[in-house]
Motif scaffolding. Structure first.
Motif, short mmCIF file in Angstrom:
data_model
loop_
_atom_site.label_atom_id
_atom_site.label_comp_id
_atom_site.label_asym_id
_atom_site.label_seq_id
_atom_site.Cartn_x
_atom_site.Cartn_y
_atom_site.Cartn_z
N LEU A 153 1.57 17.37 22.41
CA LEU A 153 2.81 18.04 22.01
C LEU A 153 3.62 17.19 21.03
N GLU A 154 4.03 17.81 19.92
CA GLU A 154 4.83 17.16 18.89
C GLU A 154 6.23 17.75 18.77
N THR A 155 6.36 19.05 19.06
CA THR A 155 7.64 19.74 18.94
C THR A 155 7.89 20.58 20.18
N LEU A 156 9.09 20.40 20.78
CA LEU A 156 9.45 21.15 21.97
C LEU A 156 10.88 21.64 21.84
N HIS A 157 11.05 22.95 21.72
CA HIS A 157 12.37 23.56 21.60
C HIS A 157 12.65 24.39 22.84
N LEU A 158 13.62 23.94 23.65
CA LEU A 158 14.01 24.65 24.86
C LEU A 158 15.51 24.95 24.86
N ASP A 159 16.17 24.78 23.74
CA ASP A 159 17.61 24.96 23.67
C ASP A 159 18.02 26.42 23.86
N HIS A 160 19.28 26.62 24.24
CA HIS A 160 19.86 27.95 24.44
C HIS A 160 19.08 28.76 25.48
N ASN A 161 18.96 28.17 26.68
CA ASN A 161 18.38 28.85 27.82
C ASN A 161 19.27 28.61 29.03
N SER A 162 18.72 28.72 30.23
CA SER A 162 19.50 28.51 31.45
C SER A 162 18.85 27.44 32.32
N LEU A 163 18.34 26.40 31.68
CA LEU A 163 17.69 25.32 32.40
C LEU A 163 18.72 24.43 33.09
N HIS A 164 18.32 23.81 34.20
CA HIS A 164 19.20 22.89 34.90
C HIS A 164 18.40 21.68 35.36
N GLY A 165 19.07 20.80 36.09
CA GLY A 165 18.40 19.59 36.55
C GLY A 165 18.38 18.51 35.49
N THR A 166 17.44 17.60 35.63
CA THR A 166 17.33 16.48 34.69
C THR A 166 16.05 16.60 33.87
N ILE A 167 15.99 15.81 32.81
CA ILE A 167 14.78 15.74 32.00
C ILE A 167 13.78 14.86 32.75
N PRO A 168 12.64 15.37 33.13
CA PRO A 168 11.69 14.57 33.91
C PRO A 168 11.10 13.42 33.11
N ASP A 169 10.73 12.37 33.80
CA ASP A 169 10.12 11.22 33.14
C ASP A 169 8.86 11.62 32.38
N ASP A 170 8.24 12.72 32.79
CA ASP A 170 7.02 13.16 32.14
C ASP A 170 7.25 13.51 30.67
N VAL A 171 8.47 13.96 30.33
CA VAL A 171 8.78 14.23 28.92
C VAL A 171 8.77 12.92 28.14
N LEU A 172 9.28 11.86 28.76
CA LEU A 172 9.34 10.57 28.08
C LEU A 172 7.95 9.98 27.83
N SER A 173 6.97 10.47 28.56
CA SER A 173 5.61 9.94 28.41
C SER A 173 4.81 10.63 27.32
N LEU A 174 5.40 11.64 26.67
CA LEU A 174 4.68 12.38 25.63
C LEU A 174 4.72 11.56 24.34
N ARG A 176 3.32 11.66 21.47
CA ARG A 176 3.32 12.28 20.14
C ARG A 176 4.57 13.11 19.86
N LEU A 177 5.45 13.25 20.84
CA LEU A 177 6.63 14.09 20.67
C LEU A 177 7.55 13.54 19.59
N ARG A 178 7.91 14.40 18.64
CA ARG A 178 8.76 14.01 17.52
C ARG A 178 10.04 14.83 17.44
N GLU A 179 10.07 15.98 18.09
CA GLU A 179 11.26 16.82 18.00
C GLU A 179 11.49 17.48 19.36
N LEU A 180 12.68 17.26 19.92
CA LEU A 180 13.04 17.79 21.22
C LEU A 180 14.42 18.41 21.16
N LYS A 181 14.52 19.69 21.53
CA LYS A 181 15.80 20.39 21.54
C LYS A 181 16.06 20.95 22.93
N LEU A 182 17.15 20.49 23.54
CA LEU A 182 17.52 20.91 24.89
C LEU A 182 18.97 21.36 24.98
#
Length: 226
Positions: A153-174, A176-182
């Motif tokens: 995964l290089e791009t992950l867009h999850l902004d403008h939703n109804s997500l809650h909680g915290t960003i899991p450590d598993d996201v930090l382990s990606l 190749r990730l270059r773009e993250l929108k929350l």
């Protein structure tokens, strides 16, 4: 859209982008098994359901249905593993079942729909995913730990939703990730102990109330980091 298009069973390419087509997508399209590469019905006025039959077209790699008024998808009931690109953005989908057979899918764009479901449902079969766009929907729940299976995964867009909680450590382990929108969710404030987060290199981060502790000990928030 006329159902007798299914009579063109030797058709190899179908691109009807921006043709003011209306009505439903005919199930007869499913017999067009010789269509290869791209199937494009985007920017029309199609309504109703994306039929299962499109998911059975074994040679299609790119399916583009963006900018219509489609409300439901049955693609997951098909058995095609050939999809590399699915774009159903800017429709009126209220749900989107994912398929475990989409093992080659690299790009999925569901931006600007009305999808109201748990974000964790059946995401774990998409191991080839490079770009995932789920912004401007009603996805709920927390980002699942199974996100770690998206190693490419290089791009992950999850902004403008109804997500809650915290960003899991598993996201930090990606790696190749270059773009993250929350941004514009309901996630908790949290800190990361690296200056590579909160919009600083190498990731373009747009989040809510998320902060980082940089190497010099200064706390940098997302609005400061970009």
């Amino acid at each position: 859209m006329r159902s007798d298009i299914g009579l063109l069973f030797k058709l190899r390419t179908l691109d009807l982008f921006s043709n003011n087509l209306n009505g439903t997508i005919p199930t007869e399209l499913g017999v067009l098994e010789k269509i290869e590469a791209t199937f494009n019905l985007s920017s029309n006025d199609l309504t109703g359901t994306v039929p299962m039959e499109l998911g059975n077209m074994s040679n299609i790699e790119k399916l583009d249905l963006n900018s219509n008024r489609l409300t439901d998808s049955m693609l997951h009931l098909g058995n095609s593993a050939s999809f590399t690109y699915l774009n159903l953005s800017q429709n009126e989908l209220i749900s989107f079942p994912f398929s475990h057979s989409w093992t080659n899918l690299e790009v999925l764009d569901l931006t600007e729909n009305k999808i109201n479901q748990e974000i964790s449902v059946n995401l774990d079969g998409l191991s080839s995913m490079k770009e995932l766009f789920l912004s401007y929907n009603y996805f709920s729940g927390t980002i699942p730990n199974k996100i770690r299976s998206f190693a490419r995964l290089e791009t992950l867009h999850l902004d403008h939703n109804s997500l809650h909680g915290t960003i899991p450590d598993d996201v930090l382990s990606l790696a190749r990730l270059r773009e993250l929108k929350l941004s514009h969710n309901r996630q908790e404030r949290q800190c990361f102990y690296s200056h590579t987060w909160c919009g600083l290199f190498p990731i373009d981060y747009q989040g809510g109330d998320v902060c980082c502790n940089s190497d010099n000990g200064k706390t940098i928030c997302s609005d400061e980091g970009g």
